[in-house]
Design an enzyme around this catalytic site. Structure first.
Site, short mmCIF file in Angstrom:
data_model
loop_
_atom_site.label_atom_id
_atom_site.label_comp_id
_atom_site.label_asym_id
_atom_site.label_seq_id
_atom_site.Cartn_x
_atom_site.Cartn_y
_atom_site.Cartn_z
CD GLU A 227 -5.61 2.69 -1.20
OE1 GLU A 227 -5.27 3.86 -0.97
OE2 GLU A 227 -6.31 2.37 -2.18
CB CYS B 113 -7.16 -7.42 2.80
SG CYS B 113 -5.90 -6.16 2.51
N GLY C 78 -7.88 -15.87 0.26
CA GLY C 78 -6.67 -15.67 1.06
C GLY C 78 -6.25 -14.23 0.94
CB VAL D 283 -0.95 -0.01 1.22
CG1 VAL D 283 -1.57 1.36 1.44
CG2 VAL D 283 -2.05 -1.05 1.00
P1 NAD Z 1 3.16 -4.59 4.00
O1 NAD Z 1 3.51 -5.60 5.03
O2 NAD Z 1 3.39 -4.92 2.57
O3 NAD Z 1 3.98 -3.24 4.28
C1 NAD Z 1 4.09 -2.66 5.53
C2 NAD Z 1 5.43 -1.94 5.57
O4 NAD Z 1 5.49 -1.14 6.74
C3 NAD Z 1 6.63 -2.86 5.61
O5 NAD Z 1 7.51 -2.54 4.55
C4 NAD Z 1 7.26 -2.59 6.97
O6 NAD Z 1 8.67 -2.72 6.98
C5 NAD Z 1 6.83 -1.16 7.21
N1 NAD Z 1 6.86 -0.72 8.60
C6 NAD Z 1 6.45 -1.38 9.73
N2 NAD Z 1 6.62 -0.59 10.81
C7 NAD Z 1 7.12 0.59 10.37
C8 NAD Z 1 7.48 1.80 11.00
N3 NAD Z 1 7.34 1.98 12.32
N4 NAD Z 1 7.96 2.79 10.23
C9 NAD Z 1 8.09 2.64 8.89
N5 NAD Z 1 7.77 1.52 8.24
C10 NAD Z 1 7.28 0.50 8.96
O7 NAD Z 1 1.67 -4.19 4.26
P2 NAD Z 1 0.58 -3.69 3.18
O8 NAD Z 1 0.04 -4.84 2.45
O9 NAD Z 1 1.15 -2.56 2.43
O10 NAD Z 1 -0.56 -3.19 4.16
C11 NAD Z 1 -0.43 -1.98 4.88
C12 NAD Z 1 -1.80 -1.63 5.47
O11 NAD Z 1 -2.72 -1.39 4.40
C13 NAD Z 1 -2.43 -2.75 6.30
O12 NAD Z 1 -3.14 -2.19 7.35
C14 NAD Z 1 -3.35 -3.44 5.32
O13 NAD Z 1 -4.44 -4.08 5.96
C15 NAD Z 1 -3.84 -2.26 4.52
N6 NAD Z 1 -4.31 -2.60 3.17
C16 NAD Z 1 -3.60 -3.49 2.42
C17 NAD Z 1 -4.03 -3.78 1.12
C18 NAD Z 1 -3.29 -4.78 0.26
O14 NAD Z 1 -3.83 -5.20 -0.75
N7 NAD Z 1 -2.07 -5.17 0.62
C19 NAD Z 1 -5.15 -3.14 0.59
C20 NAD Z 1 -5.82 -2.21 1.38
C21 NAD Z 1 -5.39 -1.95 2.67
#
Ligand code: NAD
Length: 448
Positions: A152, A264, A261, A12
């Site tokens: 998002e 999310c 799966g 994201v």
């Molecule tokens: P992800 O695991 O791919 O990325 C999260 C990132 O945050 C990692 O790179 C991690 O190193 C970093 N991080 C953790 N703690 C940190 C900190 N204190 N400072 C800076 N960086 C830090 O996760 P994602 O899939 O991008 O999901 C992020 C959020 O968005 C979640 O809450 C998820 O539910 C939501 N979301 C995800 C999607 C999807 O399709 N992946 C869609 C909509 C919403």
């Protein structure tokens, strides 16, 4: 043009950072994962998402997108700092683990010396944004810090177009300033007023969970209907088409398969159930959706065993596709993570291919022989199982595959193929919810 800090460069954060830069904003993205930042600074994109590498490199080249190894650079002078860190399920109770979010908020507070809007893009349970606001104001009482929840809705695999042409942008805030800043950030998208939804903090948080739980409901629903189709001689593809043509229902998320799966739906349904439990409001439908899905993923290995005559001891099973859906390398809660170990435990050896997910999968799955295409993976196999409907598997040369194999089971858990075509190539065809491809009743009983 706004100056934006992005905290978290995962699926994201990185997409959002690149898209906001594409809209003309100046974005500084930061991640605690130094490997990711190192790769990004070298021009490499650590995840697979169609179009993302081009978008990142274009905006880095234009000087609108930079990657920072320390948070100060992302926060300094920012009009808005986005939090896009993970909120995984806590293994103990399924609640959203908010430690990354609160850690990020705390670190932002340490570095804020000017008024700013902190925007939470992570999916977080009701109450989290209000808690972030309190913590920020406690730490920086003299600054005008505002908080907005901006969940998002992008889908991996089509994340860039989802961001650029969203169905809606939800902004939950009680602050006029935050509203104005976010309206300015999203202005270049040219959305009509009806697509910009302004709500309170709690409503914005709940919109995200309620939407994901609803989509998950459609999937579990059609999966149960698929089981019924098999028993009564109906074809789930026809049933889904007939149901989905109803404008009140719509055709999306009505594809039967091996269970949902991804990063999310499973975690967000669990977190929503946990919120509901805490609030004393049982969400029986969502609980059933989650339960049906777990059972379904577990039952799929049984179906494969049944299709191979009730035992896979010393059998070779070729798995095509291991990611939770096509066009991503994301393995989080992919059905393959339940199905492959169950087959291995039952005595099968696994050969596999995935166009983008093999590296990520190899971190979770062991004792798999990986191959660089579907044909090499199928040599000597007793069965082929399509687990993810990548384009690579849509037009396979079935006759060639059949020749390479030792057995003749073709188990299409995504209903990619026309059963007649598969049968014509000499295979015994199995799929989900379709009469011509029914697992025999005896086999179904064995799988149950
Ligand atoms: P992800 O695991 O791919 O990325 C999260 C990132 O945050 C990692 O790179 C991690 O190193 C970093 N991080 C953790 N703690 C940190 C900190 N204190 N400072 C800076 N960086 C830090 O996760 P994602 O899939 O991008 O999901 C992020 C959020 O968005 C979640 O809450 C998820 O539910 C939501 N979301 C995800 C999607 C999807 O399709 N992946 C869609 C909509 C919403």
């Amino acid at each position: 043009m706004k100056k934006i800090g992005m905290v978290g460069t995962g699926y994201v954060g990185l997409v959002t950072a690149a898209c906001l830069a594409e809209l003309g904003h100046r974005v500084v993205a930061y991640d605690t994962d130094r490997r990711k930042i190192g790769l990004l600074r070298k021009g490499e994109v650590p995840i697979f998402e169609p179009g993302l590498a081009t978008l990142v490199s274009r905006n880095v080249g234009l000087g609108r997108l930079t990657f920072a190894a320390n948070l100060d650079d992302a926060v300094a002078d920012a009009d808005a700092v986005f939090i896009a860190v993970g909120t995984p399920s806590r293994p103990t109770d399924g609640e959203a683990d908010l430690s990354f979010v609160y850690e990020a908020a705390g670190e932002i507070a340490e570095r804020l010396f000017h008024s700013c809007v902190v925007v939470c893009k992570s999916t977080v349970p009701v109450g989290t944004n209000r808690e972030i606001l309190q913590r920020l104001r406690l730490r920086r009482p003299t600054l005008a810090i505002e908080v907005a929840s901006n969940p998002e809705f992008l889908r991996e695999g089509s994340a860039i177009s989802d961001f650029m042409q969203p169905d809606r942008v939800v902004i939950g805030t009680e602050s006029e300033v935050a509203k104005q800043v976010l309206a300015g950030i999203y202005h270049p998208l040219g959305l009509t007023a009806s697509k910009m939804l302004y709500t309170g903090l709690e409503s914005a948080e709940l919109i995200k969970y309620a939407a994901n739980a609803f989509l998950a409901t459609k999937l579990s629903y059609i999966n149960e209907i698929a089981d019924l189709c098999e028993r009564v001689g109906a074809n789930v593809s026809d049933v889904a088409a007939g149901v989905g043509l109803d404008k009140r229902i719509g055709p999306n998320f009505l594809q039967a398969g091996p269970g949902f799966g991804g990063s999310c739906f499973p975690k967000d349904t669990r977190a929503l159930l946990s919120t509901a439990r805490d609030a004393g409001v049982p969400l029986q439908i969502v609980a059933a959706v989650a339960g049906v899905n777990e059972q379904r993923k577990a039952a799929m290995a049984g179906r494969i065993v049944a299709a191979l005559g009730g035992s896979v001891v010393d059998k070779v099973v070729t798995v095509l596709g291991v990611t939770f859906k096509p066009n991503t390398d994301d393995m989080r809660e992919a059905p393959s993570l339940a199905i492959i170990p169950a087959l291995q435990a039952a005595g099968a050896s696994i050969r596999a291919h995935d166009p983008e997910g093999m590296e990520a999968a190899a971190r979770h799955l062991t004792a798999i022989a990986w191959f660089d295409d579907a044909y090499h993976a199928s040599v000597g196999a007793d069965a082929i199982v399509i687990l993810t409907e990548w384009d690579d598997y849509v037009g396979l040369d079935l006759a060639r595959l059949k020749q390479l194999m030792r057995g003749r089971a073709f188990i299409d858990l995504r209903n990619v193929y026309n059963p007649d075509l598969v049968a014509a190539a000499g295979f015994e065809h199995f799929s989900v919810g379709r009469p011509a491809s029914l697992v025999s009743e005896a086999a179904q009983d064995a799988a149950a």
